[in-house]
Design an enzyme around this catalytic site. Structure first.
Site, PDB file in Angstrom:
ATOM      1  N   HIS A 112      -3.837  -2.631  -2.036  1.00  0.00           N
ATOM      2  CA  HIS A 112      -3.405  -2.807  -0.651  1.00  0.00           C
ATOM      3  C   HIS A 112      -3.851  -1.633   0.214  1.00  0.00           C
ATOM      4  O   HIS A 112      -4.248  -0.580  -0.286  1.00  0.00           O
ATOM      5  CB  HIS A 112      -1.876  -2.928  -0.568  1.00  0.00           C
ATOM      6  CG  HIS A 112      -1.158  -1.661  -0.939  1.00  0.00           C
ATOM      7  ND1 HIS A 112      -1.076  -1.194  -2.229  1.00  0.00           N
ATOM      8  CD2 HIS A 112      -0.495  -0.757  -0.169  1.00  0.00           C
ATOM      9  CE1 HIS A 112      -0.401  -0.064  -2.249  1.00  0.00           C
ATOM     10  NE2 HIS A 112      -0.044   0.233  -1.014  1.00  0.00           N
ATOM     11  N   ARG A 144       6.684  10.243   0.674  1.00  0.00           N
ATOM     12  CA  ARG A 144       5.513   9.734   1.383  1.00  0.00           C
ATOM     13  C   ARG A 144       5.766   9.780   2.886  1.00  0.00           C
ATOM     14  O   ARG A 144       6.847   9.425   3.348  1.00  0.00           O
ATOM     15  CB  ARG A 144       5.289   8.292   0.917  1.00  0.00           C
ATOM     16  CG  ARG A 144       4.164   7.575   1.587  1.00  0.00           C
ATOM     17  CD  ARG A 144       4.073   6.137   1.079  1.00  0.00           C
ATOM     18  NE  ARG A 144       4.135   5.261   2.225  1.00  0.00           N
ATOM     19  CZ  ARG A 144       3.708   4.002   2.239  1.00  0.00           C
ATOM     20  NH1 ARG A 144       3.216   3.448   1.154  1.00  0.00           N
ATOM     21  NH2 ARG A 144       3.790   3.282   3.332  1.00  0.00           N
TER      22      ARG A 144
HETATM   23  C1  SIN Z   1       1.894   3.659  -2.034  1.00  0.00           C
HETATM   24  O1  SIN Z   1       1.347   2.584  -2.137  1.00  0.00           O
HETATM   25  O2  SIN Z   1       2.070   4.189  -0.961  1.00  0.00           O
HETATM   26  C2  SIN Z   1       2.350   4.403  -3.267  1.00  0.00           C
HETATM   27  C3  SIN Z   1       1.218   5.145  -3.869  1.00  0.00           C
HETATM   28  C4  SIN Z   1       1.635   5.822  -5.141  1.00  0.00           C
HETATM   29  O3  SIN Z   1       2.823   5.821  -5.465  1.00  0.00           O
HETATM   30  O4  SIN Z   1       0.766   6.372  -5.822  1.00  0.00           O
END
Ligand code: SIN
Length: 293
Positions: free
Chosen positions: A98, A263
């Protein structure tokens, strides 16, 4: 210490040393921006745990921050999305190819993720270059794709997804947007393929069958290993990726172990396609080679 950019594959990814993300020096943000334009995803190891304020401050140096339409917000730090999978999890974030939140009318341009808790093995994140995916197609296919738009929806992704974290979304509506299938990168002028299997539901100018067949082909093409870099995380490493020209896949191959981090996403512009854009970066020879394979 001077900032150093070490490419990891011919087309995507670099490890960056010589920058402390909690205390960037003058010129660091511009150097990181330049490296991101070229390498599309950057990895910073040997960082201390970033306080939420420090992570938010570094991300905000690139633009206003984006708010996730579905994920729960961290108490006191609404800009932070806690990435967390463990024994009781029923889903793990990002476990499929994604581009972050491409269902938004103005999707996030970049994402800054630090992982603090890692499984003993597994939990790698794979990134794929959508510049390389586009540049390796034949000119006729490139021109055809550039004439198309696609719908990116999110209800099928987000509805009920965060129920185990206390989110009741029974009265919530989820975003959906129409974007060009080929988008021009505003910093470099390069063209990137902009459809992904998580959010893209159809190509608007084609019949349902044609749309599905073309999307199936594009998803297969985008996932070619020569367009990818795979990041093996180390504690407190940080990944910084450009959502305008990459896709990623966070492998959930470590259950019942735990993986956790923070994040932050940076607001992007509305995707556009500029047919007259002259890329300032020449396509890497590997993408020309891929055309013949
Ligand atoms: C995400 O898709 O933002 C998560 C990426 C990850 O956990 O490595």
């Amino acid at each position: 210490m001077a900032i150093k950019i070490m490419p990891l594959t011919p087309v995507i990814g670099a490890e960056v040393t010589g920058v402390d993300l909690s205390d960037p020096k003058p010129g660091d943000v511009e150097a990181v921006r330049k490296a991101l334009t070229d390498r599309q995803v950057l990895f910073f190891r040997d960082q201390d745990v970033l306080a939420p304020e420090a992570q938010v401050a570094f991300a905000a140096a690139f633009g206003p921050l984006h708010t996730h339409p579905a994920a729960p917000q961290m108490a006191g730090h609404p800009e932070i999305f806690v990435i967390h999978a463990h024994r009781e999890s029923r889903v793990a974030n990002g476990n499929g190819w994604h581009t972050d939140v491409s269902c938004d009318v103005e999707p996030p341009m970049a994402t800054l993720l630090q992982l603090h808790v890692l499984p003993p093995t597994g939990g790698d994140t794979l990134f794929s270059s959508m510049f390389a995916a586009f540049e390796s197609l034949s000119p006729v296919m490139q021109a055809f794709l550039a004439s198309l738009t696609a719908t990116h929806a999110s209800e099928h992704v987000y509805r009920g997804r965060y129920a185990d974290r206390g989110v009741d979304d029974s009265n919530r509506t989820y975003p959906s947007a129409v974007h060009p299938v080929v988008r021009t990168h505003p910093w470099s002028g390069r063209q990137a393929l902009y459809v992904n299997p998580s959010f893209t539901t159809r190509i608007n100018e084609l019949t349902t069958d044609e749309s599905q067949a073309l999307l199936d082909y594009l998803y297969r093409h985008q996932q070619r290993p020569e367009f990818q870099v795979r990041f093996r995380w180390t504690p407190n490493a940080v990944a910084f990726w450009d959502n305008r020209c990459t896709q990623h896949f966070a492998l959930w191959d470590y259950w019942p172990e735990e993986r956790k981090g923070h994040r932050v996403t940076i607001q992007g512009e509305r995707p556009y396609h500029d047919p007259d854009s002259v890329p300032r970066h020449a396509a890497h020879p590997i993408t020309k080679l891929a055309r013949r394979l």
